[in-house]
Design a protein around this motif. Structure first.
Motif, PDB file in Angstrom:
ATOM      1  N   SER A  91       0.860  -1.183   0.000  1.00 28.79           N
ATOM      2  CA  SER A  91       0.000   0.000   0.000  1.00 28.79           C
ATOM      3  C   SER A  91       0.892   1.227   0.000  1.00 28.79           C
ATOM      4  O   SER A  91       1.926   1.254   0.684  1.00 28.79           O
ATOM      5  CB  SER A  91      -0.924   0.023   1.222  1.00 28.79           C
ATOM      6  N   GLU A  92       0.513   2.232  -0.774  1.00 32.70           N
ATOM      7  CA  GLU A  92       1.351   3.426  -0.944  1.00 32.70           C
ATOM      8  C   GLU A  92       0.693   4.638  -0.317  1.00 32.70           C
ATOM      9  O   GLU A  92      -0.515   4.867  -0.479  1.00 32.70           O
ATOM     10  CB  GLU A  92       1.598   3.684  -2.433  1.00 32.70           C
ATOM     11  N   ILE A  93       1.494   5.415   0.414  1.00 28.47           N
ATOM     12  CA  ILE A  93       1.025   6.643   1.045  1.00 28.47           C
ATOM     13  C   ILE A  93       2.035   7.735   0.705  1.00 28.47           C
ATOM     14  O   ILE A  93       3.226   7.584   0.993  1.00 28.47           O
ATOM     15  CB  ILE A  93       0.898   6.496   2.569  1.00 28.47           C
ATOM     16  N   HIS A  94       1.588   8.817   0.081  1.00 30.92           N
ATOM     17  CA  HIS A  94       2.530   9.869  -0.291  1.00 30.92           C
ATOM     18  C   HIS A  94       2.120  11.205   0.303  1.00 30.92           C
ATOM     19  O   HIS A  94       0.959  11.444   0.651  1.00 30.92           O
ATOM     20  CB  HIS A  94       2.688   9.960  -1.812  1.00 30.92           C
ATOM     21  N   LEU A  95       3.125  12.069   0.419  1.00 30.57           N
ATOM     22  CA  LEU A  95       3.001  13.361   1.085  1.00 30.57           C
ATOM     23  C   LEU A  95       3.547  14.432   0.162  1.00 30.57           C
ATOM     24  O   LEU A  95       4.572  14.239  -0.490  1.00 30.57           O
ATOM     25  CB  LEU A  95       3.796  13.323   2.402  1.00 30.57           C
ATOM     26  N   ASP A  96       2.854  15.569   0.095  1.00 33.24           N
ATOM     27  CA  ASP A  96       3.284  16.635  -0.812  1.00 33.24           C
ATOM     28  C   ASP A  96       4.556  17.324  -0.331  1.00 33.24           C
ATOM     29  O   ASP A  96       5.483  17.549  -1.110  1.00 33.24           O
ATOM     30  CB  ASP A  96       2.164  17.665  -0.965  1.00 33.24           C
ATOM     31  N   GLU A  97       4.621  17.678   0.936  1.00 35.20           N
ATOM     32  CA  GLU A  97       5.735  18.450   1.479  1.00 35.20           C
ATOM     33  C   GLU A  97       6.440  17.655   2.570  1.00 35.20           C
ATOM     34  O   GLU A  97       5.798  17.109   3.460  1.00 35.20           O
ATOM     35  CB  GLU A  97       5.237  19.781   2.056  1.00 35.20           C
ATOM     36  N   THR A  98       7.764  17.627   2.521  1.00 32.89           N
ATOM     37  CA  THR A  98       8.537  16.915   3.537  1.00 32.89           C
ATOM     38  C   THR A  98       8.378  17.542   4.910  1.00 32.89           C
ATOM     39  O   THR A  98       8.503  16.858   5.930  1.00 32.89           O
ATOM     40  CB  THR A  98      10.024  16.885   3.146  1.00 32.89           C
ATOM     41  N   ARG A  99       8.088  18.837   4.973  1.00 29.00           N
ATOM     42  CA  ARG A  99       7.924  19.489   6.269  1.00 29.00           C
ATOM     43  C   ARG A  99       6.743  18.933   7.054  1.00 29.00           C
ATOM     44  O   ARG A  99       6.657  19.120   8.264  1.00 29.00           O
ATOM     45  CB  ARG A  99       7.746  20.994   6.070  1.00 29.00           C
ATOM     46  N   ASP A 100       5.829  18.243   6.382  1.00 29.08           N
ATOM     47  CA  ASP A 100       4.709  17.584   7.052  1.00 29.08           C
ATOM     48  C   ASP A 100       5.012  16.114   7.309  1.00 29.08           C
ATOM     49  O   ASP A 100       4.095  15.291   7.403  1.00 29.08           O
ATOM     50  CB  ASP A 100       3.436  17.707   6.201  1.00 29.08           C
ATOM     51  N   GLY A 101       6.304  15.775   7.439  1.00 28.81           N
ATOM     52  CA  GLY A 101       6.684  14.389   7.639  1.00 28.81           C
ATOM     53  C   GLY A 101       6.109  13.790   8.902  1.00 28.81           C
ATOM     54  O   GLY A 101       5.895  12.571   8.982  1.00 28.81           O
ATOM     55  N   GLY A 102       5.851  14.607   9.924  1.00 31.69           N
ATOM     56  CA  GLY A 102       5.233  14.093  11.142  1.00 31.69           C
ATOM     57  C   GLY A 102       3.857  13.517  10.887  1.00 31.69           C
ATOM     58  O   GLY A 102       3.430  12.552  11.557  1.00 31.69           O
ATOM     59  N   THR A 103       3.133  14.082   9.936  1.00 31.64           N
ATOM     60  CA  THR A 103       1.822  13.553   9.580  1.00 31.64           C
ATOM     61  C   THR A 103       1.943  12.165   8.964  1.00 31.64           C
ATOM     62  O   THR A 103       1.181  11.248   9.295  1.00 31.64           O
ATOM     63  CB  THR A 103       1.124  14.507   8.599  1.00 31.64           C
ATOM     64  N   LEU A 104       2.911  12.011   8.069  1.00 35.53           N
ATOM     65  CA  LEU A 104       3.137  10.713   7.448  1.00 35.53           C
ATOM     66  C   LEU A 104       3.559   9.677   8.486  1.00 35.53           C
ATOM     67  O   LEU A 104       3.078   8.540   8.482  1.00 35.53           O
ATOM     68  CB  LEU A 104       4.214  10.855   6.367  1.00 35.53           C
ATOM     69  N   LEU A 105       4.459  10.065   9.396  1.00 42.11           N
ATOM     70  CA  LEU A 105       4.918   9.167  10.441  1.00 42.11           C
ATOM     71  C   LEU A 105       3.768   8.770  11.358  1.00 42.11           C
ATOM     72  O   LEU A 105       3.587   7.592  11.693  1.00 42.11           O
ATOM     73  CB  LEU A 105       6.034   9.846  11.241  1.00 42.11           C
ATOM     74  N   GLY A 106       2.956   9.739  11.765  1.00 41.36           N
ATOM     75  CA  GLY A 106       1.855   9.444  12.679  1.00 41.36           C
ATOM     76  C   GLY A 106       0.823   8.517  12.081  1.00 41.36           C
ATOM     77  O   GLY A 106       0.335   7.596  12.752  1.00 41.36           O
ATOM     78  N   PHE A 107       0.476   8.736  10.822  1.00 41.15           N
ATOM     79  CA  PHE A 107      -0.525   7.881  10.195  1.00 41.15           C
ATOM     80  C   PHE A 107      -0.010   6.456  10.045  1.00 41.15           C
ATOM     81  O   PHE A 107      -0.744   5.494  10.281  1.00 41.15           O
ATOM     82  CB  PHE A 107      -0.917   8.453   8.840  1.00 41.15           C
ATOM     83  N   ALA A 108       1.268   6.301   9.664  1.00 37.09           N
ATOM     84  CA  ALA A 108       1.831   4.958   9.524  1.00 37.09           C
ATOM     85  C   ALA A 108       1.912   4.249  10.872  1.00 37.09           C
ATOM     86  O   ALA A 108       1.634   3.042  10.972  1.00 37.09           O
ATOM     87  CB  ALA A 108       3.215   5.051   8.882  1.00 37.09           C
ATOM     88  N   LEU A 109       2.272   4.974  11.926  1.00 39.12           N
ATOM     89  CA  LEU A 109       2.319   4.367  13.256  1.00 39.12           C
ATOM     90  C   LEU A 109       0.932   3.949  13.724  1.00 39.12           C
ATOM     91  O   LEU A 109       0.768   2.895  14.355  1.00 39.12           O
ATOM     92  CB  LEU A 109       2.937   5.346  14.249  1.00 39.12           C
ATOM     93  N   LEU A 208       1.960 -10.291   4.581  1.00 37.20           N
ATOM     94  CA  LEU A 208       2.460  -9.159   5.359  1.00 37.20           C
ATOM     95  C   LEU A 208       1.979  -7.840   4.764  1.00 37.20           C
ATOM     96  O   LEU A 208       2.055  -7.650   3.548  1.00 37.20           O
ATOM     97  CB  LEU A 208       3.994  -9.175   5.380  1.00 37.20           C
ATOM     98  N   PRO A 209       1.519  -6.901   5.585  1.00 35.06           N
ATOM     99  CA  PRO A 209       1.236  -5.556   5.062  1.00 35.06           C
ATOM    100  C   PRO A 209       2.519  -4.755   4.941  1.00 35.06           C
ATOM    101  O   PRO A 209       3.313  -4.661   5.888  1.00 35.06           O
ATOM    102  CB  PRO A 209       0.296  -4.963   6.124  1.00 35.06           C
ATOM    103  N   LEU A 210       2.746  -4.175   3.777  1.00 36.67           N
ATOM    104  CA  LEU A 210       3.948  -3.391   3.494  1.00 36.67           C
ATOM    105  C   LEU A 210       3.519  -2.002   3.044  1.00 36.67           C
ATOM    106  O   LEU A 210       2.748  -1.865   2.087  1.00 36.67           O
ATOM    107  CB  LEU A 210       4.793  -4.077   2.415  1.00 36.67           C
ATOM    108  N   LEU A 211       4.027  -0.976   3.731  1.00 36.57           N
ATOM    109  CA  LEU A 211       3.702   0.409   3.396  1.00 36.57           C
ATOM    110  C   LEU A 211       4.889   1.049   2.695  1.00 36.57           C
ATOM    111  O   LEU A 211       6.031   0.942   3.157  1.00 36.57           O
ATOM    112  CB  LEU A 211       3.370   1.219   4.657  1.00 36.57           C
ATOM    113  N   LEU A 212       4.613   1.726   1.597  1.00 35.99           N
ATOM    114  CA  LEU A 212       5.603   2.535   0.899  1.00 35.99           C
ATOM    115  C   LEU A 212       5.260   3.994   1.154  1.00 35.99           C
ATOM    116  O   LEU A 212       4.252   4.507   0.667  1.00 35.99           O
ATOM    117  CB  LEU A 212       5.589   2.233  -0.599  1.00 35.99           C
ATOM    118  N   LEU A 213       6.086   4.666   1.962  1.00 35.63           N
ATOM    119  CA  LEU A 213       5.877   6.062   2.311  1.00 35.63           C
ATOM    120  C   LEU A 213       6.756   6.926   1.422  1.00 35.63           C
ATOM    121  O   LEU A 213       7.982   6.749   1.381  1.00 35.63           O
ATOM    122  CB  LEU A 213       6.215   6.309   3.780  1.00 35.63           C
ATOM    123  N   ARG A 214       6.143   7.875   0.739  1.00 36.81           N
ATOM    124  CA  ARG A 214       6.876   8.768  -0.163  1.00 36.81           C
ATOM    125  C   ARG A 214       6.790  10.203   0.356  1.00 36.81           C
ATOM    126  O   ARG A 214       5.693  10.747   0.507  1.00 36.81           O
ATOM    127  CB  ARG A 214       6.287   8.716  -1.580  1.00 36.81           C
TER     128      ARG A 214
END
Length: 316
Positions: A91-109, A208-214
């Motif tokens: 499953s792939e999850i992508h983020l527009d701006e790296t400065r919002d990396g905490g959002t990506l980290l929180g959702f994956a956790l 196994l669930p595998l996440l691809l975070l971009r």
């Protein structure tokens, strides 16, 4: 392999003229059958679905319901994902701006917590030096406050993207993990359609669930059946301490479902309840109204608009 077969369809000259009647159609049908088989293997569904994607009626609904899905604890989120989050595959999850990396980290956790990550079945987080340098590393006390035991996290940091992709392929084949995550920056060619296909097939075979975070990435064609776009959402104030304006409530994620088995784009706000370890439907925050400061009286005169320009001859 498919491109080699298809190249024979474009040959011209004496070799093509010497073929017996119907040989071209046989070769073409063989190539198309091979392509359908490869796509069906990626999607995990029979080839007949590709030939009649809208048919089947109740049978199609039954096949979708038979997929291994896990509830996020929120009916709105489950409906937007077509019944729940896939428990196997990529499953792939992508983020527009790296400065919002905490959002990506929180959702994956939060997803890892929903999948039951613990010391006996850990979460493996893989990334190269560039990805972790931009977004930072997970913080132990923060993980505990978010609802994840820090002993449940196995962090793998590599020097290069190629090493991180190799580690992800090895982790995707391990059934002893609760979840594996590969975090990268942008849209590298190494993790295009072919690279993500290997990850998806290995993770699905191992269950196994595998996440691809971009980070800072755009949407592109990959083998992941599910693609989400994450943005930070406005958190509501703490209900029991509404008078304390400096306190904020639970984290809110603005999730855009760009690709799913349901086939319908959808936007949903999700609020993470760390104590209950589930998502809840978030509500749009009210507009923040403030008094606008008056303009300063003693201030420089504003620049005036340009006037007409005249070309004058130099005297003398």
């Amino acid at each position: 392999m498919a491109s080699t077969d298809l190249s024979s369809l474009y040959r011209a000259g004496g070799a093509a003229a010497a073929r017996p009647p119907g040989a071209g159609s046989v070769s073409r049908n063989h190539a198309l059958a091979g392509l359908k088989a490869r796509i069906a293997a990626i999607e995990g569904e029979p080839v007949c679905r590709l030939e009649n994607p809208d048919g089947g009626g109740q049978g199609q609904v039954a096949r979708r319901s038979a997929l291994a899905l896990i509830s996020l604890g929120c009916p709105e989120a489950d409906a937007a994902l077509g019944g729940g989050f896939p428990t196997t595959g990529l499953s792939e999850i992508h983020l527009d701006e790296t400065r919002d990396g905490g959002t990506l980290l929180g959702f994956a956790l939060a997803l890892a917590i929903r999948f039951g990550a613990g010391p006996s079945r850990p979460l493996m987080w893989i990334g190269d030096a560039l990805a972790f340098a931009e977004a930072g590393l997970p913080y132990g006390p923060g993980l505990a406050g978010f609802g994840l035991d820090p002993a449940s996290l196995c962090l793998v940091r590599t020097r290069r993207l190629e090493e991180a992709a190799w580690a992800a392929e090895e982790a995707a084949a391990s059934p002893s993990l609760a979840m594996a995550i590969l975090e990268i920056r942008g849209n590298p060619a190494r993790l295009g359609l072919e690279g993500t296909r290997r990850l998806h097939l290995r993770a699905r075979a191992a269950g196994l669930p595998l996440l691809l975070l971009r980070q800072s990435a755009r949407a592109e064609a990959t083998a992941a059946p599910l693609r989400l776009r994450i943005r930070p959402g406005p958190s509501a104030p703490v209900a029991d301490l509404a008078g304390e304006k400096r306190l904020i409530g639970d984290p809110v994620f603005a999730v855009a479902v760009e690709k799913s088995r349901a086939g319908r784009p959808h936007d949903v706000l999700l609020e993470w309840k760390s104590d209950e370890r589930r998502f809840d439907a978030g509500e749009p925050a009210a507009a923040l109204s403030r008094r606008v400061a008056a303009e300063t009286v003693d201030r420089p005169d504003p620049a005036r608009a340009d006037g007409a320009v005249l070309a004058l001859r130099r005297a003398g």
